[in-house]
Scaffold this motif. Structure first.
Motif, mmCIF file in Angstrom:
data_model
loop_
_atom_site.group_PDB
_atom_site.id
_atom_site.type_symbol
_atom_site.label_atom_id
_atom_site.label_comp_id
_atom_site.label_asym_id
_atom_site.label_seq_id
_atom_site.Cartn_x
_atom_site.Cartn_y
_atom_site.Cartn_z
ATOM 1 N N UNK A 26 0.850 -1.188 0.000
ATOM 2 C CA UNK A 26 0.000 0.000 0.000
ATOM 3 C C UNK A 26 0.886 1.239 0.000
ATOM 4 N N UNK A 27 0.444 2.269 -0.694
ATOM 5 C CA UNK A 27 1.141 3.553 -0.695
ATOM 6 C C UNK A 27 0.282 4.531 0.087
ATOM 7 N N UNK A 28 0.798 5.035 1.207
ATOM 8 C CA UNK A 28 0.065 6.000 2.024
ATOM 9 C C UNK A 28 0.158 7.365 1.354
ATOM 10 N N UNK A 29 -0.998 8.001 1.198
ATOM 11 C CA UNK A 29 -1.084 9.297 0.517
ATOM 12 C C UNK A 29 -1.809 10.301 1.400
ATOM 13 N N UNK A 30 -1.644 11.555 1.053
ATOM 14 C CA UNK A 30 -2.263 12.637 1.806
ATOM 15 C C UNK A 30 -2.737 13.706 0.834
ATOM 16 N N UNK A 31 -3.989 14.083 0.970
ATOM 17 C CA UNK A 31 -4.542 15.172 0.158
ATOM 18 C C UNK A 31 -4.695 16.396 1.049
ATOM 19 N N UNK A 32 -4.094 17.483 0.631
ATOM 20 C CA UNK A 32 -4.189 18.759 1.353
ATOM 21 C C UNK A 32 -5.120 19.663 0.557
ATOM 22 N N UNK A 33 -6.216 20.076 1.170
ATOM 23 C CA UNK A 33 -7.160 20.975 0.514
ATOM 24 C C UNK A 33 -7.014 22.369 1.099
ATOM 25 N N UNK A 34 -6.846 23.322 0.218
ATOM 26 C CA UNK A 34 -6.806 24.724 0.620
ATOM 27 C C UNK A 34 -8.047 25.404 0.048
ATOM 28 N N UNK A 35 -8.067 26.706 0.043
ATOM 29 C CA UNK A 35 -9.254 27.442 -0.380
ATOM 30 C C UNK A 35 -9.751 27.021 -1.764
ATOM 31 N N UNK A 36 -8.911 27.100 -2.778
ATOM 32 C CA UNK A 36 -9.348 26.799 -4.130
ATOM 33 C C UNK A 36 -8.484 25.760 -4.830
ATOM 34 N N UNK A 37 -7.541 25.162 -4.115
ATOM 35 C CA UNK A 37 -6.623 24.190 -4.715
ATOM 36 C C UNK A 37 -6.408 23.028 -3.774
ATOM 37 N N UNK A 38 -5.852 21.957 -4.318
ATOM 38 C CA UNK A 38 -5.456 20.839 -3.463
ATOM 39 C C UNK A 38 -4.186 20.204 -4.018
ATOM 40 N N UNK A 39 -3.490 19.532 -3.138
ATOM 41 C CA UNK A 39 -2.243 18.843 -3.477
ATOM 42 C C UNK A 39 -2.327 17.427 -2.936
ATOM 43 N N UNK A 40 -1.663 16.497 -3.630
ATOM 44 C CA UNK A 40 -1.564 15.125 -3.144
ATOM 45 C C UNK A 40 -0.091 14.777 -2.977
ATOM 46 N N UNK A 41 0.229 14.261 -1.808
ATOM 47 C CA UNK A 41 1.580 13.831 -1.471
ATOM 48 C C UNK A 41 1.527 12.334 -1.153
ATOM 49 N N UNK A 42 2.663 11.652 -1.213
ATOM 50 C CA UNK A 42 2.708 10.258 -0.787
ATOM 51 C C UNK A 42 3.997 10.002 -0.022
ATOM 52 N N UNK A 43 4.008 8.893 0.682
ATOM 53 C CA UNK A 43 5.077 8.601 1.632
ATOM 54 C C UNK A 43 6.449 8.381 1.009
ATOM 55 N N UNK A 44 6.535 8.227 -0.278
ATOM 56 C CA UNK A 44 7.835 8.035 -0.919
ATOM 57 C C UNK A 44 8.443 9.343 -1.438
ATOM 58 N N UNK A 45 7.765 10.442 -1.224
ATOM 59 C CA UNK A 45 8.274 11.749 -1.660
ATOM 60 C C UNK A 45 9.273 12.299 -0.647
ATOM 61 N N UNK A 46 10.222 13.075 -1.135
ATOM 62 C CA UNK A 46 11.221 13.695 -0.265
ATOM 63 C C UNK A 46 10.602 14.601 0.798
ATOM 64 N N UNK A 47 9.512 15.257 0.484
ATOM 65 C CA UNK A 47 8.887 16.221 1.399
ATOM 66 C C UNK A 47 7.918 15.581 2.389
ATOM 67 N N UNK A 48 7.810 14.264 2.417
ATOM 68 C CA UNK A 48 6.826 13.592 3.270
ATOM 69 C C UNK A 48 7.015 13.917 4.750
ATOM 70 N N UNK A 49 8.220 13.783 5.271
ATOM 71 C CA UNK A 49 8.438 14.019 6.707
ATOM 72 C C UNK A 49 8.278 15.491 7.089
#
Length: 87
Positions: A26-49
């Motif tokens: 399984x790949x753990x992911x995270x969706x960040x929702x802001x006012x009018x945009x969103x981003x998706x990150x996952x645990x294998x990205x450099x910026x995860x921690x």
């Protein structure tokens, strides 16, 4: 006010964790929702921690998000770890 990429902790409206079935893991992911945009990150990205550190500083952030999303393996799961009330 901590910053990561194109948003700050003050911009975040909702944080949703989920996982993607990658056949053998399984790949753990995270969706960040802001006012009018969103981003998706996952645990294998450099910026995860750094992302997790930023999210952990949000008021009422659900620190038990990992347990809620990771189990059981290969099962579909979504968990809203942070939801900022609308003013």
């Amino acid at each position: 006010m901590s910053q990561l990429a194109a948003f700050t902790s003050d911009d975040i409206r909702r944080v949703t964790f989920f996982k993607r079935d990658e056949l053998t893991s399984d790949l753990i992911c995270c969706e960040i929702s802001c006012e009018e945009r969103y981003w998706i990150f996952h645990e294998e990205m450099d910026k995860w921690h750094p992302l997790l550190a930023l999210l952990g500083s949000l008021p009422n952030f659900a620190a038990n998000w990992y347990e809620r999303v990771s189990q059981p393996p290969f099962a579909r799961s979504r968990f809203i770890a942070f939801d900022r009330p609308t003013p």
